[in-house]
Each structure stands twice: as C-alpha cells, then as structure tokens.
Write a protein that holds these residues in place. Structure first.
Motif, mmCIF file in Angstrom:
data_model
loop_
_atom_site.group_PDB
_atom_site.id
_atom_site.type_symbol
_atom_site.label_atom_id
_atom_site.label_comp_id
_atom_site.label_asym_id
_atom_site.label_seq_id
_atom_site.Cartn_x
_atom_site.Cartn_y
_atom_site.Cartn_z
ATOM 1 N N GLY A 84 0.775 -1.235 0.000
ATOM 2 C CA GLY A 84 0.000 0.000 0.000
ATOM 3 C C GLY A 84 0.805 1.283 0.000
ATOM 4 N N THR A 87 0.299 3.176 -3.342
ATOM 5 C CA THR A 87 -1.037 3.758 -3.398
ATOM 6 C C THR A 87 -1.119 4.992 -2.499
ATOM 7 O OG1 THR A 87 -2.029 1.626 -3.930
ATOM 8 C CG2 THR A 87 -3.492 3.307 -3.017
ATOM 9 N N LEU A 90 0.567 7.747 -4.316
ATOM 10 C CA LEU A 90 -0.256 8.177 -5.442
ATOM 11 C C LEU A 90 -1.436 9.010 -4.958
ATOM 12 C CD1 LEU A 90 -0.772 8.182 -8.447
ATOM 13 C CD2 LEU A 90 -1.994 6.034 -8.166
ATOM 14 N N ASN A 91 -2.065 8.595 -3.881
ATOM 15 C CA ASN A 91 -3.173 9.378 -3.335
ATOM 16 C C ASN A 91 -2.701 10.770 -2.923
ATOM 17 O OD1 ASN A 91 -4.971 7.304 -3.773
ATOM 18 N ND2 ASN A 91 -4.844 6.528 -1.684
ATOM 19 N N LEU A 94 -2.392 12.915 -5.933
ATOM 20 C CA LEU A 94 -3.691 13.375 -6.422
ATOM 21 C C LEU A 94 -4.265 14.506 -5.574
ATOM 22 C CD1 LEU A 94 -5.180 9.939 -7.467
ATOM 23 C CD2 LEU A 94 -4.297 11.750 -8.969
ATOM 24 N N PHE A 114 -0.531 -0.837 -12.296
ATOM 25 C CA PHE A 114 -0.652 -0.048 -11.072
ATOM 26 C C PHE A 114 -1.479 1.203 -11.317
ATOM 27 C CE2 PHE A 114 0.938 3.500 -8.478
ATOM 28 C CZ PHE A 114 0.679 3.021 -7.199
ATOM 29 N N TYR A 115 -1.096 1.983 -12.325
ATOM 30 C CA TYR A 115 -1.787 3.245 -12.585
ATOM 31 C C TYR A 115 -3.195 3.032 -13.135
ATOM 32 C CZ TYR A 115 2.506 5.720 -11.587
ATOM 33 O OH TYR A 115 3.613 6.226 -10.952
ATOM 34 N N GLU A 116 -3.355 2.098 -14.050
ATOM 35 C CA GLU A 116 -4.679 1.874 -14.638
ATOM 36 C C GLU A 116 -5.676 1.353 -13.606
ATOM 37 O OE1 GLU A 116 -3.742 1.303 -19.351
ATOM 38 O OE2 GLU A 116 -3.476 -0.475 -18.082
ATOM 39 N N ALA A 117 -5.224 0.547 -12.664
ATOM 40 C CA ALA A 117 -6.113 0.039 -11.618
ATOM 41 C C ALA A 117 -6.577 1.147 -10.679
ATOM 42 C CB ALA A 117 -5.420 -1.057 -10.821
ATOM 43 N N ARG A 118 -5.908 2.281 -10.716
ATOM 44 C CA ARG A 118 -6.215 3.387 -9.816
ATOM 45 C C ARG A 118 -6.824 4.591 -10.545
ATOM 46 N NH1 ARG A 118 -2.663 -0.005 -8.288
ATOM 47 N NH2 ARG A 118 -2.477 -0.581 -6.088
ATOM 48 N N GLY A 119 -7.362 4.353 -11.752
ATOM 49 C CA GLY A 119 -8.128 5.396 -12.429
ATOM 50 C C GLY A 119 -7.404 6.191 -13.492
ATOM 51 N N TYR A 142 -5.032 10.992 -14.893
ATOM 52 C CA TYR A 142 -5.994 10.516 -13.903
ATOM 53 C C TYR A 142 -7.382 11.013 -14.258
ATOM 54 C CZ TYR A 142 -8.304 9.549 -9.525
ATOM 55 O OH TYR A 142 -9.168 9.066 -8.571
#
Length: 144
Positions: A84, A87, A90-91, A94, A114-119, A142
């Motif tokens: 995690g 992530t 990345l959060n 954002l 990684f990136y595609e799974a997170r939008g 994003y």
C-alpha cells in the motif's frame, strides 16, 4: 500511512529505493543506459522536492516527486511492494494534482497495471524516453 516532505538527509535513501526498484522492475535497460540514467537521477535528486512514506521500521519505504501536474517519479522499495505504500504516495500526488499525469514505461510490467487500476487512462505513447533511448512510454492522465 503518513506522507512527509523529504529533506536532504533523505536523498541517499530515496536514491537507494530508486536503484533497488529499477533493478527489480527494469531488467530491459542496457547496463550502459542503467549507469547513465543513475547519474541523471543523482543530479535530479539534488534539487527535487521529495515526498516520502515511511515503513513500519521508520525508514522511507517509497518516494514521490511531482512537477506541477506531472508525477515525475514514484518508486517503492521492492522489499515492501504490495503493502500500500505506492497507493498512499499516489493518493498524495492526487491531492497535489487532481488531474495528474504520469509517463509509465511500457516495458516495466508493474507500472501500467498499477496506474490503470487506480483510475489512470492512456492518452498517448512515445517510442522513446525523453533522451531518445528505445524505451517506449505510455502517457496517462488521472480520470478518477
């Protein structure tokens, strides 16, 4: 997980994370290119604003570098992949840039999922890296 600003004292650890992560995920780099990129990263780290996430042991487990809306670097120590930290970084990115952009190496099999799974969605592709080396990049944005 707490994200904190890095200091000059954090740069050696961030560089070690970068080296370990690249060695674990970028086996496609030639030894010459790997050495050249290492030198560029060392220079880049001297002036970059680091964001770090610390692991359970109190040492930095990963780092983030932003340039406006662009995620310039997001790397996690491969010893703690899947826990995690990426992530969390990345959060944080954002919160700084809600419509963040990132370039992911097409040949690094962990980056795109990684990136595609997170939008993130693909918005383009380059045949080479910014220095003209034959390492294709996928450009992502994003979208939530």
């Amino acid at each position: 997980m707490i994200i904190r600003r890095g200091t000059a004292a954090d740069r050696p650890r961030a560089l070690q994370i970068w080296r370990d992560a690249v060695d674990a995920t970028h086996g496609f780099l030639t030894p010459q290119d790997r050495a050249e990129i290492d030198g560029m990263v060392q220079q880049f780290f001297a002036e970059a604003e680091l964001w770090l996430v610390d692991g359970e042991d109190g040492r930095a487990a990963g780092f983030l570098i932003m340039d406006g809306d662009m995620i310039d670097a997001l790397f996690v120590d491969p010893a703690v992949h899947g826990r995690g930290y990426g992530t969390a970084l990345l959060n944080h990115a954002l919160t700084l840039a809600p419509e963040a952009l990132v370039d992911a190496s097409e040949q690094a099999t962990n980056a795109l999922p990684f990136y595609e799974a997170r939008g993130f969605v693909r918005i383009g592709r380059s045949e080479t890296d910014p220095q003209g080396r034959p390492y294709p990049l996928i450009h992502l944005r994003y979208t939530g």
